[in-house]
Design an enzyme around this catalytic site. Structure first.
Site, mmCIF file in Angstrom:
data_model
loop_
_atom_site.group_PDB
_atom_site.id
_atom_site.type_symbol
_atom_site.label_atom_id
_atom_site.label_comp_id
_atom_site.label_asym_id
_atom_site.label_seq_id
_atom_site.Cartn_x
_atom_site.Cartn_y
_atom_site.Cartn_z
ATOM 1 C CB SER A 59 -20.281 -2.554 15.463
ATOM 2 O OG SER A 59 -19.768 -3.793 15.054
ATOM 3 C CG HIS A 98 -15.203 -4.330 15.821
ATOM 4 N ND1 HIS A 98 -15.405 -3.941 17.110
ATOM 5 C CD2 HIS A 98 -16.432 -4.338 15.238
ATOM 6 C CE1 HIS A 98 -16.690 -3.734 17.317
ATOM 7 N NE2 HIS A 98 -17.342 -3.974 16.194
ATOM 8 C CG ASP A 125 -13.511 -2.934 19.526
ATOM 9 O OD1 ASP A 125 -14.344 -2.031 19.412
ATOM 10 O OD2 ASP A 125 -13.291 -3.784 18.658
#
Lengths: 179, 167
Positions: A59, A98, A125
């Protein structure tokens, strides 16, 4: 020397064997202990509960690929947009790495609301968060990524996915100690 | 003592040490680079500006972003992550940072760019404080190395203001 019955000779060879086993146990212990010391030292220096994490998903590609290692640092510095943080959602086991894309910091309490997104994902998210959760708070953050080492994490991924290789490697390491 | 395993172990340890040392040196060499990036951002249009049903203000902007980040690249640079954030204060919040656009620059050739876009991420306030709000547009960049320490810095551009009325 000529030995009869249980003599000095037998005693010496028995003691030598004992000593050998003792040294063996000691050197295995040393390996385990030094690994533990390095890990705990890293925890102290970085202030993070898990100072090193392995990237498991794509990701954050092309920045971080599966199998890369990230070094985390946990400081009191405020969290700002753009930083890559590792966060843990209540009730989920696997931490997520992230990037922060939104920060709202309270004036009076200094509390923060954070929104994150993976560089390679199209959406933010919110769908990863707990049901009804819109923001991450400070206590969800386990650390921020400060350093990067490619490929090294593959060792752990391979070992956790194929336990057989783990046993073979541990066995080989054990043999090495004996040799 | 000098069995095959013992020698293999010594060789492995030595090569890993050398590799680690080379990685560390590559990372340290980044410190000798003193970059001087430039950037300019214009708000070309306020496309729309409204209060959402839940009470938060949202605005849509058309932006012209031009920047030259070529000096950030060294031989140890894998990519540069660049993003533009609106930054402002509200009575409740000491700092609000809302990312409006981001991009990944894979190489030095792509590090000089000029683009014309509407905001990629929604510009939503926590509350209804955006009318007549002064804000900064900040171009942030995060340099991701091939190995080692990550670097980050920014250019703050101030003097932007949202309109006094919804439209």
């Amino acid at each position: 020397m000529v030995c009869k019955g249980f003599s000095r000779c037998d005693l010496i060879s028995y003691l030598t064997k004992c000593l050998f086993l003792f040294i063996l146990a000691l050197s295995s212990g040393m390996i385990v202990a030094s690994a533990l010391i390095i890990w705990k030292m890293l925890m102290c220096v970085t202030g993070s509960e898990s100072p090193v994490v392995v990237v498991l998903s794509g990701s954050m590609e092309p920045g971080f690929k599966r199998g890369d290692i990230l070094f985390l640092h946990m400081s009191r510095d405020p969290i700002r947009a753009g930083e890559i943080v590792v966060y843990n959602i209540d009730g989920r086991d696997i931490p997520i790495v992230h990037r922060v894309i939104q920060v709202h910091e309270r004036k009076d309490t200094g509390e923060v609301d954070i929104l994150t997104k993976g560089d390679n994902n199209d959406e933010d998210d919110i769908s990863f968060y707990a049901p009804g959760q819109r923001w991450l708070q400070r206590h969800h953050i386990m650390g921020r990524a400060v350093g990067f080492l490619p490929y090294v994490g593959w060792a752990t991924i391979i070992m956790s996915e194929n336990p057989l290789i783990k046993y073979i490697l541990t066995g080989a390491l054990g043999l090495l100690v004996i040799a | 003592m000098h069995s095959f395993l013992y020698r293999a172990n010594a060789l492995l340890t030595f090569s890993i040490t050398i590799l680690a040392l080379m990685c560390a040196m590559a990372s340290v060499s980044d410190n000798f680079n003193s970059p001087s990036p430039t950037s300019e951002v214009q708000v070309l249009n306020i496309n729309w500006f409204q209060k959402k049903p839940d009470g938060d203000d949202e605005v849509s902007l058309t932006l012209n972003i031009s920047a030259n980040l070529q000096s950030l690249f060294t031989w140890n640079t894998k990519q540069v992550f660049v993003f533009l954030a609106a930054e402002y204060k509200t009575p409740k919040n000491a700092l609000n940072q809302v990312s409006l656009w981001d991009g990944i620059i894979p190489s030095k050739e792509h590090a000089k760019f000029g683009i014309h876009i509407t905001n990629k991420y929604r510009f939503i306030d926590q509350g209804s404080n955006l009318r007549g709000k002064d804000f900064n547009l900040t171009l942030h960049w995060h340099v991701m190395p091939k190995t080692g320490k990550m670097f980050a810095d920014k250019i703050v551009m101030s003097g932007y203001r949202l309109p006094k009325a919804y439209r």
